[in-house]
Write an enzyme that holds these catalytic residues in place. Structure first.
Site, PDB file in Angstrom:
ATOM      1  N   ASP A 287      52.001  -9.635   6.577  1.00 60.57           N
ATOM      2  CA  ASP A 287      50.873  -9.786   7.483  1.00 60.57           C
ATOM      3  C   ASP A 287      49.716  -8.945   6.919  1.00 60.57           C
ATOM      4  O   ASP A 287      49.893  -8.156   5.974  1.00 60.57           O
ATOM      5  CB  ASP A 287      51.248  -9.374   8.909  1.00 60.57           C
ATOM      6  CG  ASP A 287      50.319 -10.045   9.922  1.00 60.57           C
ATOM      7  OD1 ASP A 287      49.189 -10.416   9.544  1.00 60.57           O
ATOM      8  OD2 ASP A 287      50.716 -10.204  11.093  1.00 60.57           O
TER       9      ASP A 287
HETATM   10  C1  NOJ Z   1      47.102 -10.839  11.453  1.00 57.01           C
HETATM   11  C2  NOJ Z   1      47.968 -11.678  12.328  1.00 57.01           C
HETATM   12  O1  NOJ Z   1      49.037 -10.914  12.840  1.00 57.01           O
HETATM   13  C3  NOJ Z   1      48.545 -12.910  11.644  1.00 57.01           C
HETATM   14  O2  NOJ Z   1      49.151 -13.709  12.622  1.00 57.01           O
HETATM   15  C4  NOJ Z   1      47.488 -13.645  10.899  1.00 57.01           C
HETATM   16  O3  NOJ Z   1      48.027 -14.803  10.316  1.00 57.01           O
HETATM   17  C5  NOJ Z   1      46.900 -12.712   9.858  1.00 57.01           C
HETATM   18  N1  NOJ Z   1      46.309 -11.552  10.517  1.00 57.01           N
HETATM   19  C6  NOJ Z   1      45.868 -13.391   8.990  1.00 57.01           C
HETATM   20  O4  NOJ Z   1      44.701 -13.606   9.664  1.00 57.01           O
END
Ligand code: NOJ
Length: 724
Positions: A287
């Site tokens: 993430d």
């Molecule tokens: C953080 C989020 O937790 C995740 O779901 C997302 O895909 C990523 N950022 C990318 O934006």
């Protein structure tokens, strides 16, 4: 043509260490411009009030994107997240393919969560349709739009089972049940990727957030998760597994830790379970910034150790933390990370790029203006169908449906604010694409007056105008930024000004219909006690107003059922249908498991939802077969209009070595019934569905009685008992 494994190996044989590490790096375009601090600090400054939103916008307007062209040329970037538009993607792809030494294409990712430009209901809303083919079709159109605009990879589906309404991200998944989340995830994977991920308009899915992110303590985003392996395997892992089995090409580990080990460096999850047990052959991506955040977790001393731990655990790509690009070369030279681990990661990444057809067709995006590919009439039709099937009728005391021609008092700011209809994670949405309730009234030339939440109206005073209204439609609930990531709440009641508005409307003596917009189950206790009709609309997407009026006027009969329980208040969170009985199940007695100041049960339970007709369930039969339990139940439409009913089948294992939930969803079906019509609906509860992990961590199916339930809600009492 050579097979993919051979192509991967041939290519890797030519790669330098630096080029391999480059493939593990995903960048966002950095912003360069009129500010001295980095972007995340700038965002913090706006959020904590050091600079105004206006100042922030002014600084952003003066900034431009740095797409790191030199790094692409040098083979130091494998992927981008956040690059906008087909033209920009084509530009950077051309550099990668035509100007880097090995010509390895970039993979461009983005969060296409519930639509690209044609925004469909938020996932929690859409899950209330209980219709996998719908989930697949909406994913398909979002892939078509996204691919036309240069996106080849979405960070969806989110299949985190979420039982806590305080957690803002409950909006992004299919609610509190594992089976539903798994079916939802698998359908989305099929819709995004199709049978041919290399087709121009297919995009890779990313199953997230692996694992158990929905179980963060107290519903506070990014918080810890501490649970037994049994619970993890029974309640949380099945939805990821089902989505992986549907062929998802990528998986994103979660931000949280599980029992002290952050998912980003959790080798039990990323290697033992995902790859060895489930046979996953795709790529994992962290993430955002999560590898570097291992330092904050207290799991690594610095970014170098974080990179080493994540890589060795099985994390292939680093989303934007730069921990890999800055440290892996040295870590490999010193032997702290094995070259084998890096090679595995790079092979996973290249394999996905080959499977997506990127080497053969790196310029998959539309050649004409991508706008020509957005919001096609058939996409809007599907968005309207999805919204109609997602909106849950929670209460109806002979108010709905309305007759056309009736004079409407439309109340509440949310009734007229288009951009609010898109909900969380709709980063490519354009607010004006949306039809609000007032837009739909306007388009249908309905007689209406719009009052703001404070009951002011442009055309006169509430007291005067209200006399000319026959019925009030009150738009209440949450704004779109009140749910989603980093939007946890300790209070999930309605704001005082909305209650005040409803009180004034009720005081007129005219019927009031509450239309609730929200990204989480709200505590609608007061509304349920005081308002005669309630439609749960979620954030319904671009066709919001049209779909709501379709239901309000009875052109469409509501059929949706809740996939997450609606708590009485925030204090009872988490509340969910598949709880255990405890040694002292809540009851009249003092020393039973309950609250002094709230009922034990939610205001609206899982599986609940009304219709303009009524259904009767009868003749439940259950029989043990070699495969499991064969179930059959009769359903009759006992009302005056046709309807779609979501027929649900549950079971309970009443005595086991480890205690089992009081109900477990086993299967469901959606059927159409004409007035007076009866249909028999059959289900198979597979033997393995009855199993559980015992205290020695063995998966067992007990012999003994199994209670089988069928009905239109998780609270059904229609029961049959079989012996296994
Ligand atoms: C953080 C989020 O937790 C995740 O779901 C997302 O895909 C990523 N950022 C990318 O934006």
């Amino acid at each position: 043509m050579k097979d993919i494994e051979t192509r991967v190996r041939d290519l890797m044989d030519k790669m330098t260490l630096e080029e391999k590490i480059g493939q593990t790096r995903q960048c966002g375009p950095s912003l360069v411009g009129a500010f001295e601090v980095d972007f995340s600090e700038l965002l913090n400054m706006m959020f904590d009030g050091r600079i105004s939103k206006e100042k922030f916008d002014e600084l952003m307007a003066g900034a431009h994107q740095d797409l790191k062209e030199d790094d692409i040329r040098a083979g130091k970037i494998g992927s981008f997240n956040g690059v906008k538009g087909a033209e920009q993607v084509r530009t950077i792809q051309k550099i990668a393919v035509e100007e880097s030494r090995l010509g390895i294409p970039l993979i461009i990712g983005s969060d296409v969560i519930h639509g690209y430009r044609t925004v469909t209901p938020i996932p929690l809303g859409e899950s209330c349709a209980w219709e996998p083919s719908l989930w697949e079709r909406t994913a398909r159109i979002s892939a078509e739009e996204a691919a036309a605009d240069g996106i080849k990879w979405t960070f969806a589906p989110m299949v985190d089972v979420a039982k806590d309404a305080r957690w803002g991200r409950i909006s992004e998944g299919a609610g509190e049940d594992a089976l539903l989340n798994g079916l939802y995830g698998a359908a989305k994977v099929r819709g995004f990727q199709t049978d041919d991920p290399s087709a121009k308009d297919s995009i890779a899915a990313c199953v997230k957030h692996f694992a158990a992110y929905g179980a963060v303590e107290a519903g506070r985003d990014y918080n810890r998760v501490d649970m037994s392996e049994q619970k993890l395997r029974e309640e949380y892992l099945p939805s990821y597994k089902a989505s992986v089995e549907a062929g998802a090409l990528t998986v994103m580990p979660a931000f949280n830790d599980i029992s002290g080990v952050p998912c980003s460096c959790n080798s039990m999850l990323l290697t033992d379970i995902l790859r060895k047990e489930w046979g996953f052959k795709g790529m994992t991506i962290s993430d955002a910034n999560a590898i570097a955040e291992l330092v904050n977790h207290g799991a690594a001393a610095d970014n170098a150790e974080a990179a080493a731990k994540a890589m060795e655990a099985g994390m292939d790509m680093d989303m934007t933390s730069e921990a890999y690009i800055e440290n892996l070369a040295e870590l490999i030279r010193s032997g702290a990370v094995s070259e084998e681990a890096l090679d595995r990661a790079v092979a996973d990444i290249l394999r996905v790029k080959f499977e997506l057809g990127l080497f053969d067709d790196p310029y998959y995006m539309a050649e004409d203006d991508p706008e020509n590919h957005f919001l096609k009439p058939e996409y809007r039709t599907l968005a309207r169908e999805a919204a109609q099937k997602s909106i849950v009728l929670l209460k109806n005391e002979n108010v709905l449906p309305l007759n056309r021609g009736i004079r409407l008092g439309i109340c509440g700011d949310l009734a007229g604010e288009r951009a609010e209809m898109t909900g969380t994670w709709s980063i490519n949405a354009v607010g004006d694409d949306c039809v609000s309730i007032t837009d739909a009234c306007e388009a249908q030339a309905l007689p209406y007056t719009w009052f703001k939440t404070d009951l002011t109206a442009e055309s006169g005073s509430f007291e005067t105008l209200a006399k000319d209204c026959d019925v009030f439609i009150a738009a209440i609930g949450e704004r779109k930024d009140e749910s989603g990531e980093a939007a946890s709440r300790t209070s999930i009641e309605l704001p005082a000004e909305q209650i005040h508005m409803l009180e004034k409307l009720i005081a007129t003596g005219k019927p009031v219909i509450a239309v609730v917009f929200n990204g989480r189950p709200l505590a609608l206790t007061w509304v349920n006690d005081n308002v005669p009709a309630i439609l749960e609309a979620w954030h319904p997407g671009v066709e919001a107003g049209n779909a709501i009026l379709d239901l309000v006027f009875g052109d469409v009969n509501p059929s949706a059922k809740l996939t997450a329980s609606f708590p009485y208040n925030a204090g009872m969170c988490p509340v969910y249908y598949d709880h255990i009985n405890t040694g002292r199940p809540g009851g009249r007695g003092k020393f039973t498991s309950k609250y002094l100041d709230a009922p034990l049960t939610p205001v609206y339970p899982f599986g609940y939802g009304l219709s303009y007709t009524t259904y009767e369930y009868s003749d439940l039969q259950a029989e043990v077969t070699a495969e499991g339990i064969q179930v059959c139940v009769k359903v009759t439409n006992t009302g005056a209009c046709a309807g779609d009913e979501i027929v649900q089948c549950y079971f309970r294992d009443p005595v086991a070595e480890r205690v089992r939930p009081v109900r477990k969803l086993a299967a469901f079906d959606k059927i159409t019934l004409q007035p007076g019509e009866t249909k028999a609906v059959s289900f198979l509860i597979k033997k393995e569905q009855l199993g559980y992990w015992n205290s020695k961590m063995q998966f067992v199916v007990d012999s003994g009685d199994i209670e089988v339930y069928a009905g239109g809600c998780s609270t059904t009492e229609l029961k049959a008992v079989v012996t296994i």
